[in-house]
Design a protein around this motif. Structure first.
Motif, PDB file in Angstrom:
ATOM      1  N   ALA A   2      80.288 -13.376 -14.472  1.00 56.98           N
ATOM      2  CA  ALA A   2      81.881 -13.876 -14.198  1.00 56.98           C
ATOM      3  C   ALA A   2      82.011 -15.220 -14.255  1.00 56.98           C
ATOM      4  CB  ALA A   2      82.062 -13.411 -12.773  1.00 56.98           C
ATOM      5  N   HIS A   3      80.984 -16.204 -14.400  1.00 57.62           N
ATOM      6  CA  HIS A   3      81.203 -17.602 -14.379  1.00 57.62           C
ATOM      7  C   HIS A   3      80.645 -18.217 -15.571  1.00 57.62           C
ATOM      8  CE1 HIS A   3      82.258 -16.555 -10.175  1.00 57.62           C
ATOM      9  NE2 HIS A   3      83.079 -17.435 -10.310  1.00 57.62           N
ATOM     10  N   ALA A   4      80.017 -17.739 -16.337  1.00 57.26           N
ATOM     11  CA  ALA A   4      79.301 -18.482 -17.389  1.00 57.26           C
ATOM     12  C   ALA A   4      79.259 -17.286 -18.691  1.00 57.26           C
ATOM     13  CB  ALA A   4      77.823 -18.667 -16.969  1.00 57.26           C
ATOM     14  N   VAL A   5      78.909 -18.070 -19.849  1.00 57.17           N
ATOM     15  CA  VAL A   5      78.638 -17.325 -20.973  1.00 57.17           C
ATOM     16  C   VAL A   5      77.244 -17.521 -21.595  1.00 57.17           C
ATOM     17  CG1 VAL A   5      79.199 -17.246 -23.555  1.00 57.17           C
ATOM     18  CG2 VAL A   5      81.025 -17.487 -21.756  1.00 57.17           C
ATOM     19  N   ARG A  36      70.241 -19.486 -23.048  1.00 53.65           N
ATOM     20  CA  ARG A  36      70.891 -20.504 -22.694  1.00 53.65           C
ATOM     21  C   ARG A  36      72.300 -20.131 -22.256  1.00 53.65           C
ATOM     22  NH1 ARG A  36      71.076 -25.564 -26.462  1.00 53.65           N
ATOM     23  NH2 ARG A  36      69.060 -26.097 -25.194  1.00 53.65           N
ATOM     24  N   LEU A  37      72.772 -20.893 -20.989  1.00 54.96           N
ATOM     25  CA  LEU A  37      74.130 -20.388 -20.500  1.00 54.96           C
ATOM     26  C   LEU A  37      75.181 -21.485 -20.560  1.00 54.96           C
ATOM     27  CD1 LEU A  37      72.757 -18.826 -17.240  1.00 54.96           C
ATOM     28  CD2 LEU A  37      73.300 -17.718 -19.359  1.00 54.96           C
ATOM     29  N   ARG A  38      76.172 -21.401 -20.892  1.00 47.52           N
ATOM     30  CA  ARG A  38      77.368 -22.231 -20.817  1.00 47.52           C
ATOM     31  C   ARG A  38      78.174 -21.935 -19.516  1.00 47.52           C
ATOM     32  NH1 ARG A  38      77.364 -25.631 -25.155  1.00 47.52           N
ATOM     33  NH2 ARG A  38      76.328 -24.786 -27.068  1.00 47.52           N
ATOM     34  N   HIS A  39      78.151 -22.802 -18.438  1.00 46.43           N
ATOM     35  CA  HIS A  39      78.780 -22.331 -17.317  1.00 46.43           C
ATOM     36  C   HIS A  39      80.345 -22.940 -17.115  1.00 46.43           C
ATOM     37  CE1 HIS A  39      79.208 -22.093 -12.938  1.00 46.43           C
ATOM     38  NE2 HIS A  39      78.196 -21.077 -13.014  1.00 46.43           N
ATOM     39  N   SER A  40      81.091 -22.142 -16.542  1.00 45.31           N
ATOM     40  CA  SER A  40      82.739 -22.549 -16.381  1.00 45.31           C
ATOM     41  C   SER A  40      82.637 -24.196 -15.818  1.00 45.31           C
ATOM     42  CB  SER A  40      83.302 -21.611 -15.520  1.00 45.31           C
ATOM     43  OG  SER A  40      82.887 -21.594 -14.417  1.00 45.31           O
ATOM     44  N   ASN A  41      81.695 -24.416 -15.053  1.00 43.27           N
ATOM     45  CA  ASN A  41      81.959 -25.809 -14.543  1.00 43.27           C
ATOM     46  C   ASN A  41      81.359 -26.913 -15.503  1.00 43.27           C
ATOM     47  OD1 ASN A  41      79.113 -25.690 -14.602  1.00 43.27           O
ATOM     48  ND2 ASN A  41      78.736 -25.352 -12.633  1.00 43.27           N
ATOM     49  N   LEU A  98      73.269 -25.105  -9.508  1.00 39.16           N
ATOM     50  CA  LEU A  98      73.866 -24.988 -11.059  1.00 39.16           C
ATOM     51  C   LEU A  98      74.204 -23.825 -11.328  1.00 39.16           C
ATOM     52  CD1 LEU A  98      70.020 -26.181 -12.218  1.00 39.16           C
ATOM     53  CD2 LEU A  98      72.034 -27.746 -12.228  1.00 39.16           C
ATOM     54  N   LEU A  99      74.166 -22.789 -10.634  1.00 38.08           N
ATOM     55  CA  LEU A  99      74.801 -21.659 -10.909  1.00 38.08           C
ATOM     56  C   LEU A  99      76.011 -21.335  -9.947  1.00 38.08           C
ATOM     57  CD1 LEU A  99      72.007 -19.149 -11.228  1.00 38.08           C
ATOM     58  CD2 LEU A  99      73.320 -19.886 -13.168  1.00 38.08           C
ATOM     59  N   GLY A 100      76.501 -22.124  -9.186  1.00 42.47           N
ATOM     60  CA  GLY A 100      77.701 -22.186  -8.634  1.00 42.47           C
ATOM     61  C   GLY A 100      77.610 -20.983  -7.708  1.00 42.47           C
TER      62      GLY A 100
END
Length: 752
Positions: free
Chosen positions: A264-267, A292-297, A241-243
């Motif tokens: 570096a990969h999520a907001v 809540r995270l919005r991932h780059s994937n 999930l977090l890559g």
């Protein structure tokens, strides 16, 4: 002198003291005696006692030796038994150590010098707690001792477990065995504790495997951290999930390293959520943390952190991307649906406003209709008097004209005029009845207990002449049962049925009406052999202005049966019809029978008295309508009576004063000019003449209050238009000298 229950040692010591005392006494007596013989005797006696005591002492000494041997054997056996026990044992008597076994002494070697007889139990526990071999205890020994002292003899005390050096565990039990004895048992439970520890460790290892397996099969990502923020356990879903790279997510990795990679990969919703100090502070204060995270994937992750019992924390990641997309889609649909509903709401509001306008118009129309009905009601109330006044006058004048022209050529014309006028009168009565039943519903009805036989006989008397004129045989089978109904409208209903039967039965036919019981009901039936009614017409003949298809023209307007139906509906009666064209009809009215009423009828005014002689009477007529006064005066004078006409009470009193005698009878209208009434006139004439002058109240008002007024004041009530064929017999009956004054009727001639 010696207590046999005392211990043997005590008995031996006392016996020795007694022997010594006896020897000393004997010596003193020997020294002080004057006679050698007596001294000899005393010595002999004393010697015998000494031998006896010596034998007792030897026997006691032997028994004491045996007891000591038994005691030593018992102590030896007890010592061997205690030594054979698996646990430590100590007996305290009167709070002092009495005996203990070797195991009890060897458990704590540093206490061995102190474990001697006489050691207090409190001192032992205090020494045990300070022993260098004691590691820990899971309870309070002094508390257990205090509880054992308070408990009953034989009651076990909750055990206290102590841990000693060398990974040894003992269970300490204290128990009272008697009032002054207390025992301490030390049970070695080291093997059990080690076994439980081993099983627990094995179970923990198994649970760790199970937990790891459960972690790996969870749909959400899970990772546990130690108190210092390092990774302890995680599943692959957390990594996916977090890559996170494999080299980064390992046991022992610091939380801050993971947060730097995720940043570096999520907001995140909160930028401070990527700082370890922020995490630890939130968890310390609130025990939980959510972001809540919005991932780059493209994934949207819900992150939950919870504090664990050991001070660490657990992080749970859930993929809510599908839910977010669904929510966004639903929001779009909701927005679209909201727009549609808004538009529909606008349309509904417009429709509602239109409906409100229509309802307002309907309300106004209803108010106008109610006002019209109210106006009609007021009109009918006035018309009941204003219309019936001229009809009453015309009816009287036609009757007078008919009697005056009986032998002339115009008599047939006058007879036809009377028939036409009778039809007009019946139509007017029907219209007034329909209007009253429509305007006031059942308020126009006044139910009471009435006798059917009286009603039926009255209808028969009234309609017999019509049947004879038509050439129809009319028969009645009266029944003196009582029912609960309105007498006026029930009489009118029976009259309508009988008149219809006579009217639609050809010459030579027959009409029969009577009653029969049906359970707790009475059914009044009217049979005829008339033209009959078809099945399709039977469903509509009770409507206003409706006639059957086979009815000849000019035979009515179709109101009679409508009055019957409405009257029965308001009174709770059931009206039915059975008919066959060309055979005849049967109309029935089913009514509830009233139990307990006497089978008798009220007296009615006599009909058919001899009218060949003149009425030699003075009649006072009180009537404010000139036409009615003229017609009534003409008719009474035609009958041979002397008439005094008065338009008011004052004029009536003036006539009585002028005559000096009371009139034979008073005929008075109820509604006179202004506030004047016929009741007032009757009372005033009676008071002035000091006589109960017979009186008849003639009025268009059909209310029950007039009937009650007549019954209370002793006068008869007749409704307009007056039925001529009943008026003269009633006058003659009321003026008969033999009739007691108390028998003056207070009822309408149309009532039973």
């Amino acid at each position: 002198m010696i207590d046999q229950d005392a211990p043997l040692e005590v008995q031996v010591v006392r016996q020795a003291k007694i022997i010594d005392a006896l020897i000393r006494r004997a010596n003193r007596q020997h020294e002080l005696g004057n006679s050698a013989y007596s001294s000899f005797q005393s010595a002999i006696s004393l010697q015998a006692q000494v031998w006896a005591k010596t034998r007792d002492l030897e026997r006691t000494t032997s028994e004491l030796a045996n007891v000591r041997d038994d005691r030593e054997r018992t102590r030896k056996n007890l010592t061997e038994a205690l030594a054979a026990m698996e646990g430590g044992f100590a007996l305290f008597s009167h709070n002092s150590l009495e005996v203990c076994n070797d195991l009890f002494q060897s458990i704590t070697p540093d206490l061995l010098p102190r474990l001697v007889r006489g050691l207090k139990i409190d001192e032992y526990i205090d020494a045990l707690l300070t022993s260098k071999y004691l590691v820990s205890t899971d309870g309070r020994l002094f508390g257990a001792l205090a509880q054992a002292r308070r408990s009953a003899v034989g009651t076990p005390v909750t055990a206290v477990v102590i841990e000693l050096l060398g990974d040894r565990f003992f269970q300490v039990n204290l128990q009272r065995t008697s009032t002054h004895n207390m025992i301490i048992l030390l049970t070695d439970i080291s093997r059990i504790v080690r076994q439980n520890r081993s099983e627990t460790e094995t179970l923990i290892d198994q649970q760790a495997h199970y937990l790891q397996a459960a972690f790996e099969n969870m749909t959400s990502g899970v990772c546990t951290f130690a108190e210092d923020g390092t990774v302890k356990m995680y599943n692959q879903r957390f990594r996916q999930l977090l890559g996170l790279p494999y080299t980064l997510l390992q046991t022992g990795v610091e939380l801050q390293r993971l947060l730097r990679h995720v940043r570096a990969h999520a907001v995140a919703d909160d930028a401070a959520g990527f700082e370890e100090a922020y995490w630890l502070d939130r968890l310390k204060k609130q025990g939980r943390f959510r972001a809540r995270l919005r991932h780059s994937n493209g994934r949207v992750l819900d992150m939950h952190a919870h504090v664990l019992p050991d001070g660490g924390f657990l992080v749970d990641l859930g993929d809510v991307s599908a839910e977010i997309r669904t929510a966004e889609m639903l929001e779009n649909r909701v927005a679209e649906r909201t727009a549609e509903l808004t538009e529909a709401n606008n349309r509904l509001r417009q429709q509602y406003e239109e409906k409100a306008r229509v309802e307002e118009k309907l309300r106004e129309a209803k108010e106008r209709a109610e006002a019209a009905v109210s106006s009609k009601t007021r009109f009918l109330a006035a018309a009941s008097h204003d219309l019936l006044q001229p009809i009453n006058a015309a009816k009287l004048m036609i009757s007078t004209l008919k009697d005056a022209t009986r032998e002339s050529s115009v008599f047939p014309m006058v007879d036809r005029l009377q028939s036409s006028f009778t039809s007009t009168e019946q139509l007017l009565h029907s219209l007034l009845d329909i209007s009253r039943l429509d305007s006031s519903d059942s308020a126009a009805l006044s139910p009471s207990d009435i006798c059917l036989g009286t009603l039926m006989q009255g209808v028969y008397d009234d309609q017999k002449q019509l049947a004879e004129k038509k050439g129809v045989q009319l028969d009645v089978v009266p029944n003196m049962l009582f029912v609960r109904s309105d007498p006026v409208y029930l009489l009118r209903s029976i009259q309508n049925l009988v008149v219809n039967a006579i009217q639609y039965t050809p010459e030579g036919g027959r009409v029969l009406f009577g009653c029969r019981r049906r359970g707790d009901q009475v059914v009044l039936e009217v049979w005829d052999t008339g033209i009959g009614i078809s099945l399709k017409d039977q469903a509509r003949i009770f409507e206003e202005f409706t006639r059957a298809g086979n009815v000849p023209l000019g035979t009515g307007v179709g109101l009679g049966l409508s009055i019957v139906e409405r009257t029965c509906r308001h009174l709770g009666h059931e009206v039915t019809v059975k008919s066959k064209p060309g055979v005849g009809s049967v109309f029935s009215i089913a009514m509830k029978m009233v139990e307990g009423q006497p089978a008798q009828s009220e007296e009615r005014s006599p009909i058919g008295l001899d009218e060949s002689h003149d009425l030699d009477l003075i009649v006072l007529v009180v009537e404010d309508d000139p036409d009615v006064m003229f017609a009534m005066t003409s008719k009474l004078e035609q009958w041979g009576a002397s008439v005094l006409g008065a338009p008011s009470t004052a004029q009536a009193l003036q006539h009585v004063r002028d005559m000096g005698i009371p009139p034979d009878i008073i005929l008075a209208d109820y509604q006179l000019g202004g506030t004047d009434t016929g009741l007032r006139a009757i009372k005033a004439v009676r008071e002035l003449s000091e006589a109960q002058v017979p009186a008849i109240m003639i009025t268009a008002d059909r209310g029950d209050h007039l009937l009650r007024m007549g019954a209370e004041n002793g006068f008869t009530v007749l409704t307009k238009p007056v039925r001529i064929r009943k008026l003269r017999p009633l006058i003659e009956w009321l003026t008969q000298p033999q009739m007691p004054e108390a028998e003056a009727l207070g009822t309408d001639e149309s009532r039973p």
